[in-house]
Scaffold this motif. Structure first.
Motif, PDB file in Angstrom:
ATOM      1  N   VAL A  63      -2.679  62.409  81.374  1.00  0.00           N
ATOM      2  CA  VAL A  63      -2.007  61.894  81.460  1.00  0.00           C
ATOM      3  C   VAL A  63      -2.965  60.351  80.678  1.00  0.00           C
ATOM      4  O   VAL A  63      -4.164  60.104  80.918  1.00  0.00           O
ATOM      5  CB  VAL A  63      -0.880  61.187  82.812  1.00  0.00           C
ATOM      6  CG1 VAL A  63       0.120  62.711  83.394  1.00  0.00           C
ATOM      7  CG2 VAL A  63      -1.981  60.926  83.321  1.00  0.00           C
ATOM      8  N   ARG A  64      -1.982  59.551  80.611  1.00  0.00           N
ATOM      9  CA  ARG A  64      -3.138  57.897  80.524  1.00  0.00           C
ATOM     10  C   ARG A  64      -2.192  56.742  80.689  1.00  0.00           C
ATOM     11  O   ARG A  64      -0.743  56.786  80.383  1.00  0.00           O
ATOM     12  CB  ARG A  64      -3.258  58.005  78.262  1.00  0.00           C
ATOM     13  CG  ARG A  64      -1.994  57.807  77.397  1.00  0.00           C
ATOM     14  CD  ARG A  64      -2.910  57.462  75.693  1.00  0.00           C
ATOM     15  NE  ARG A  64      -1.464  57.109  75.095  1.00  0.00           N
ATOM     16  CZ  ARG A  64      -1.489  55.675  75.051  1.00  0.00           C
ATOM     17  NH1 ARG A  64      -2.050  54.769  74.978  1.00  0.00           N
ATOM     18  NH2 ARG A  64       0.499  56.078  73.775  1.00  0.00           N
ATOM     19  N   VAL A  65      -3.135  56.050  81.112  1.00  0.00           N
ATOM     20  CA  VAL A  65      -2.347  55.250  81.695  1.00  0.00           C
ATOM     21  C   VAL A  65      -1.993  53.986  79.738  1.00  0.00           C
ATOM     22  O   VAL A  65      -3.479  53.579  79.445  1.00  0.00           O
ATOM     23  CB  VAL A  65      -3.339  54.248  82.697  1.00  0.00           C
ATOM     24  CG1 VAL A  65      -2.752  52.992  82.898  1.00  0.00           C
ATOM     25  CG2 VAL A  65      -3.422  54.897  83.871  1.00  0.00           C
ATOM     26  N   VAL A  66      -0.969  53.375  80.138  1.00  0.00           N
ATOM     27  CA  VAL A  66      -0.099  52.719  79.219  1.00  0.00           C
ATOM     28  C   VAL A  66      -0.942  51.285  79.332  1.00  0.00           C
ATOM     29  O   VAL A  66      -1.036  50.346  78.418  1.00  0.00           O
ATOM     30  CB  VAL A  66       0.860  53.287  78.654  1.00  0.00           C
ATOM     31  CG1 VAL A  66       1.472  52.048  77.618  1.00  0.00           C
ATOM     32  CG2 VAL A  66       1.356  54.432  78.500  1.00  0.00           C
ATOM     33  N   ASP A  67      -0.508  50.055  80.501  1.00  0.00           N
ATOM     34  CA  ASP A  67      -0.134  49.470  81.015  1.00  0.00           C
ATOM     35  C   ASP A  67      -0.092  49.169  82.265  1.00  0.00           C
ATOM     36  O   ASP A  67       0.088  50.110  82.910  1.00  0.00           O
ATOM     37  CB  ASP A  67       0.971  48.891  80.290  1.00  0.00           C
ATOM     38  CG  ASP A  67       0.971  47.030  80.102  1.00  0.00           C
ATOM     39  OD1 ASP A  67       0.083  46.396  80.499  1.00  0.00           O
ATOM     40  OD2 ASP A  67       2.348  46.564  80.415  1.00  0.00           O
ATOM     41  N   GLU A  68      -1.110  47.895  82.433  1.00  0.00           N
ATOM     42  CA  GLU A  68      -1.284  47.408  84.118  1.00  0.00           C
ATOM     43  C   GLU A  68      -0.627  46.482  84.277  1.00  0.00           C
ATOM     44  O   GLU A  68      -1.243  45.684  83.737  1.00  0.00           O
ATOM     45  CB  GLU A  68      -2.666  47.843  84.436  1.00  0.00           C
ATOM     46  CG  GLU A  68      -3.304  49.577  84.948  1.00  0.00           C
ATOM     47  CD  GLU A  68      -4.295  49.353  84.706  1.00  0.00           C
ATOM     48  OE1 GLU A  68      -4.698  48.531  85.831  1.00  0.00           O
ATOM     49  OE2 GLU A  68      -5.396  49.799  84.885  1.00  0.00           O
TER      50      GLU A  68
END
Length: 66
Positions: free
Chosen positions: A60-65
């Protein structure tokens, strides 16, 4: 999410396939609401969710926080 006063969220996208991965990683993806490639989910930012993301960080990748 009504209990989340700060409103912090994290958006993740599945970028790797769970094929030929241990079953526990597949179950973690399902727990995050990701079970097909390129699905995107916005989740409550909690230590439990962060731990799940860390355990499948190669899928997975973190797109937005926020």
């Amino acid at each position: 999410m009504a209990d989340n006063k700060k409103g912090k969220t994290v958006t993740v996208e599945q970028i790797g396939s769970p094929i030929r991965r241990p079953n526990v990683q597949r179950q973690t993806l399902i727990g995050l609401g990701l079970n097909k490639m390129h699905r995107v989910r916005t989740l409550e930012d909690t230590p439990a969710v962060r731990g799940m993301i860390r355990s499948v960080s190669h899928l997975v990748r973190v797109v937005d926080e926020k």
